[in-house]
Design a protein around this motif. Structure first.
Motif, mmCIF file in Angstrom:
data_model
loop_
_atom_site.group_PDB
_atom_site.id
_atom_site.type_symbol
_atom_site.label_atom_id
_atom_site.label_comp_id
_atom_site.label_asym_id
_atom_site.label_seq_id
_atom_site.Cartn_x
_atom_site.Cartn_y
_atom_site.Cartn_z
ATOM 1 N N TYR A 429 0.840 -1.205 0.000
ATOM 2 C CA TYR A 429 0.000 0.000 0.000
ATOM 3 C C TYR A 429 0.874 1.253 0.000
ATOM 4 O O TYR A 429 0.665 2.185 -0.780
ATOM 5 N N HIS A 430 1.903 1.268 0.874
ATOM 6 C CA HIS A 430 2.791 2.426 0.971
ATOM 7 C C HIS A 430 3.518 2.679 -0.340
ATOM 8 O O HIS A 430 3.741 3.821 -0.727
ATOM 9 N N LEU A 431 3.912 1.572 -1.031
ATOM 10 C CA LEU A 431 4.614 1.708 -2.308
ATOM 11 C C LEU A 431 3.710 2.374 -3.348
ATOM 12 O O LEU A 431 4.154 3.194 -4.148
ATOM 13 N N ARG A 432 2.431 2.005 -3.327
ATOM 14 C CA ARG A 432 1.512 2.499 -4.346
ATOM 15 C C ARG A 432 0.973 3.887 -4.014
ATOM 16 O O ARG A 432 0.901 4.758 -4.867
ATOM 17 N N HIS A 433 0.605 4.096 -2.739
ATOM 18 C CA HIS A 433 -0.125 5.327 -2.396
ATOM 19 C C HIS A 433 0.608 6.235 -1.414
ATOM 20 O O HIS A 433 0.088 7.290 -1.053
ATOM 21 N N GLY A 434 1.755 5.834 -0.912
ATOM 22 C CA GLY A 434 2.383 6.627 0.151
ATOM 23 C C GLY A 434 1.812 6.226 1.499
ATOM 24 O O GLY A 434 1.108 5.221 1.601
ATOM 25 N N PRO A 435 2.109 7.000 2.554
ATOM 26 C CA PRO A 435 1.710 6.648 3.910
ATOM 27 C C PRO A 435 0.215 6.355 4.032
ATOM 28 O O PRO A 435 -0.609 7.027 3.415
ATOM 29 N N CYS A 436 -0.136 5.343 4.818
ATOM 30 C CA CYS A 436 -1.534 4.966 5.014
ATOM 31 C C CYS A 436 -2.168 5.821 6.105
ATOM 32 O O CYS A 436 -1.482 6.586 6.780
ATOM 33 N N ALA A 437 -3.486 5.660 6.295
ATOM 34 C CA ALA A 437 -4.179 6.439 7.316
ATOM 35 C C ALA A 437 -3.643 6.122 8.708
ATOM 36 O O ALA A 437 -3.540 6.998 9.567
ATOM 37 N N GLY A 438 -3.268 4.858 8.912
ATOM 38 C CA GLY A 438 -2.751 4.444 10.217
ATOM 39 C C GLY A 438 -1.483 5.173 10.597
ATOM 40 O O GLY A 438 -1.175 5.346 11.780
ATOM 41 N N ALA A 439 -0.730 5.625 9.567
ATOM 42 C CA ALA A 439 0.527 6.320 9.829
ATOM 43 C C ALA A 439 0.287 7.651 10.541
ATOM 44 O O ALA A 439 1.180 8.189 11.178
ATOM 45 N N ARG A 440 -0.942 8.192 10.410
ATOM 46 C CA ARG A 440 -1.230 9.477 11.047
ATOM 47 C C ARG A 440 -1.827 9.300 12.445
ATOM 48 O O ARG A 440 -2.053 10.262 13.150
ATOM 49 N N ASN A 441 -2.118 8.035 12.817
ATOM 50 C CA ASN A 441 -2.677 7.792 14.149
ATOM 51 C C ASN A 441 -1.616 7.944 15.225
ATOM 52 O O ASN A 441 -0.446 8.118 14.938
ATOM 53 N N GLY A 442 -2.053 7.850 16.457
ATOM 54 C CA GLY A 442 -1.137 8.060 17.581
ATOM 55 C C GLY A 442 -0.104 6.971 17.720
ATOM 56 O O GLY A 442 -0.093 5.987 16.982
ATOM 57 N N VAL A 443 0.762 7.170 18.693
ATOM 58 C CA VAL A 443 1.840 6.231 18.968
ATOM 59 C C VAL A 443 1.324 5.076 19.814
ATOM 60 O O VAL A 443 0.709 5.298 20.852
ATOM 61 N N THR A 444 1.536 3.854 19.366
ATOM 62 C CA THR A 444 1.094 2.696 20.153
ATOM 63 C C THR A 444 2.203 2.196 21.079
ATOM 64 O O THR A 444 1.946 1.823 22.214
ATOM 65 N N PHE A 445 3.438 2.212 20.579
ATOM 66 C CA PHE A 445 4.564 1.770 21.401
ATOM 67 C C PHE A 445 5.542 2.920 21.597
ATOM 68 O O PHE A 445 6.414 3.154 20.764
ATOM 69 N N PRO A 446 5.378 3.687 22.678
ATOM 70 C CA PRO A 446 6.227 4.854 22.891
ATOM 71 C C PRO A 446 7.654 4.451 23.256
ATOM 72 O O PRO A 446 7.869 3.397 23.859
ATOM 73 N N VAL A 447 8.612 5.275 22.869
ATOM 74 C CA VAL A 447 10.006 5.004 23.242
ATOM 75 C C VAL A 447 10.483 6.100 24.192
ATOM 76 O O VAL A 447 10.078 7.254 24.070
ATOM 77 N N PRO A 448 11.330 5.740 25.146
ATOM 78 C CA PRO A 448 11.858 6.751 26.067
ATOM 79 C C PRO A 448 12.953 7.561 25.384
ATOM 80 O O PRO A 448 13.481 7.137 24.351
ATOM 81 N N ARG A 449 13.272 8.707 25.952
ATOM 82 C CA ARG A 449 14.407 9.460 25.439
ATOM 83 C C ARG A 449 15.680 8.734 25.899
ATOM 84 O O ARG A 449 15.779 8.308 27.039
ATOM 85 N N SER A 450 16.630 8.600 24.990
ATOM 86 C CA SER A 450 17.841 7.863 25.346
ATOM 87 C C SER A 450 18.692 8.666 26.319
ATOM 88 O O SER A 450 18.818 9.871 26.191
ATOM 89 N N SER A 451 19.254 7.955 27.280
ATOM 90 C CA SER A 451 20.170 8.580 28.214
ATOM 91 C C SER A 451 21.515 8.788 27.513
ATOM 92 O O SER A 451 21.827 8.112 26.549
ATOM 93 N N GLU A 452 22.300 9.743 27.994
ATOM 94 C CA GLU A 452 23.607 10.006 27.382
ATOM 95 C C GLU A 452 24.691 9.194 28.081
ATOM 96 O O GLU A 452 25.814 9.134 27.608
ATOM 97 N N GLU A 453 24.353 8.636 29.221
ATOM 98 C CA GLU A 453 25.391 8.101 30.093
ATOM 99 C C GLU A 453 25.617 6.606 29.890
ATOM 100 O O GLU A 453 24.709 5.868 29.541
ATOM 101 N N TRP A 454 26.822 6.202 30.135
ATOM 102 C CA TRP A 454 27.154 4.774 30.132
ATOM 103 C C TRP A 454 27.672 4.331 31.489
ATOM 104 O O TRP A 454 28.069 3.198 31.667
ATOM 105 N N ARG A 455 27.707 5.224 32.459
ATOM 106 C CA ARG A 455 28.222 4.845 33.781
ATOM 107 C C ARG A 455 27.207 5.114 34.872
ATOM 108 O O ARG A 455 26.297 5.862 34.678
#
Lengths: 455, 68
Positions: A429-455
């Motif tokens: 669908y994306h190849l033929r028409h570009g982004p689908c309607a679902g692409a404009r819906n909200g975030v289902t699996f949110p990601v946290p902001r990455s920390s800068e630290e390794w210690r």
């Protein structure tokens, strides 16, 4: 990362016929048995009142046999048999160390922090028993910085046990950075040596871990199971679960479910379908009660896990071995739902972008490959790309997997490959028409902001 | 026996792909892709060892068993 502990409120619910899962305090629960979640952390007195002290026959060397007979597999993701790890550590010479890995890195997974917050003594019992069995000199509990509730519960629990002179082996708390790969066992070992919490290649920690000492690194849930196996025996343990994956297992629900973040204890023979029926969002409940929601997908095992069509996994049991064979590993126990309204390609692109920023950057194929994959997946999800771009994406995945010091790139590649398969219709669908309607819906699996630290 | 890369050390100098071209090639980012097949002849093992010695980062090794 969220610091609040989200727990399930199914405690008031009575078990029905064939009910094989439950939340905190549910009659079917083992690890989460006892007082309801709103009572908070179980104290040492309450813990001993409920379970008593571990009887001598299963202390010491007898514990390794009991764990072996129980068939307990690690609950951190890989499912490695715990008895094998214990035997390897017991054979290796030198002072030994037991590390409780409670640094739960999967952003949507909460099972370890719920366990550590509500039942710290179960986890510490398991660690103390393992340490006795291996004649270890020290126990370290490794936590993420973003888990103050777990830190509070554990420090109070350790103080109670010290005052009661319960344990022979001293227990220390260690707090590491909030990074995805920092919970990987070799990264935990590196952190405990005072180096950045990054994975490294080399011998297994059980043979040569912290400063070369044999180090038993076990997930918090795994050790909590040990505390119960020592009390009730391997046969009792095997009464739950399947012959290939014995015992109950903690899962976290995520995405389009009634209460994302709910932690449930599941007996391994329970199917994914049964679990999803119990937690579907009201709009889909009627459909889910009959069967899988058409067009819905499931994200199994975590953000570096695998997608699958809901119908394909509906009848599969929540058992490590069977899910591995089906290509949707249970991993950290995350079961996420993406409703038919969502766009799996957009979700995958966001998860990949997150995984790319969480690379420790030590290995070239991962440091360069993941951002590249993420950029291409984002282009596929949000713009209209060419067929050759999609072919290139398929090709790229082949040159990344298996080429890192840890399995981080492998997980990211598996996520993308499973997405391209599960959402093949969306790709067309994306190849033929570009982004689908679902692409404009909200975030289902949110990601946290990455920390800068390794210690 | 097989030739393995420790990618935490490798910085993509690419010398292995010159000295051991029959089993090592560069990926699109300049890091070696090693054929995981067994080094099943003495000349192959010799050439692999030469690549190991020549690696400026000490990232290569010839392993007899499966990696962990």
């Amino acid at each position: 990362m969220t610091t609040s502990v989200v727990v399930d409120r199914l405690d008031e619910r009575r078990p029905g016929p064939g009910d094989t899962f439950g939340g905190v305090g549910h009659p079917g629960a083992r690890l989460l048995a006892g007082r309801p979640a709103y009572d908070g952390t179980e104290t040492l007195a309450q813990h001993l009142d409920r379970l008593g002290i571990v009887p001598p026959p299963r202390r010491g060397a007898g514990l390794v046999d009991a764990v072996h007979d129980s068939g307990l597999g690690g609950r951190g993701g890989a499912g490695f048999p715990m008895a094998e790890k214990m035997e390897a550590a017991a054979r290796a010479p030198g002072p030994r160390l037991v590390v409780v890995n409670a640094s739960e890195s999967e952003p949507a997974s909460h099972k370890d922090r719920v366990l550590v917050h509500l039942r710290p003594h179960l986890v510490l019992d398991g660690a103390a028993l393992a340490a006795e069995a291996l004649s270890a000199d020290e126990i370290v509990v490794q936590l993420h910085r973003g888990d103050p509730a777990g830190y509070g519960a554990l420090s109070a629990a350790i103080a109670e046990r010290t005052a009661a002179r319960l344990d022979r082996v001293p227990v220390h708390l260690s707090v590491g950075p909030d990074r995805f790969v920092a919970g990987e066992s070799s990264a935990v070992v590196a952190f405990l040596e005072g180096r950045p919490a990054q994975p490294r290649p080399g011998p297994r920690a059980a043979v040569s871990g912290v400063h070369g000492c044999p180090t038993l690194v076990q997930n918090a849930e795994t050790l909590a199971h040990v505390a119960l196996i020592a009390r009730f025996g391997p046969d009792w343990f095997r009464a739950a679960g399947t012959p290939g994956s014995p015992g109950s297992v903690l899962v976290t629900l995520a995405g389009d479910v009634e209460r994302p973040g709910t932690v449930l204890e599941v007996w391994g023979a329970t199917t994914i379908g049964r679990l999803l029926v119990s937690c579907s969002r009201s709009g889909h409940a009627t459909i889910a009660e009959i069967g899988p929601v058409p067009g819905a997908a499931v994200l199994m095992g975590g953000y570096a896990g695998a997608w699958a069509d809901m119908a394909r996994v509906w009848e599969l049991p929540l058992a490590h071995d069977e899910l591995c064979r089906a290509g949707v590993p249970l991993g950290c126990g995350l079961v996420g739902v993406l409703s038919p309204d969502g766009c799996g390609l957009v979700e995958t692109a966001r998860l990949l972008t997150y995984l790319a920023t969480e690379s420790s950057g030590q290995c070239g194929p991962c440091a360069f490959g993941l951002p590249d994959l993420a950029a291409q997946a984002t282009a596929l999800a949000t713009t209209r790309v060419s067929r050759s771009a999609v072919r290139r994406l398929y090709h790229r995945t082949a040159s990344i997997a298996g080429r890192g010091a840890c399995s981080h790139p492998d997980g990211a590649v598996r996520l993308l490959e499973s997405a391209l398969e599960t959402f093949a219709g969306d790709v067309r669908y994306h190849l033929r028409h570009g982004p689908c309607a679902g692409a404009r819906n909200g975030v289902t699996f949110p990601v946290p902001r990455s920390s800068e630290e390794w210690r | 026996m097989r030739l393995v890369v420790d990618f935490t050390r490798c910085r993509g100098h690419g010398i292995c792909t010159v000295l051991f071209a029959e089993r090592a090639e560069l990926d699109e980012w300049g890091f070696p892709v090693i054929d995981p097949a067994d080094l099943d002849s003495a000349p192959l093992v010799r050439r692999a060892r030469r690549a190991v010695v020549a690696c400026p980062r000490g990232a290569l090794s010839v392993e007899t068993s499966e990696p962990r």
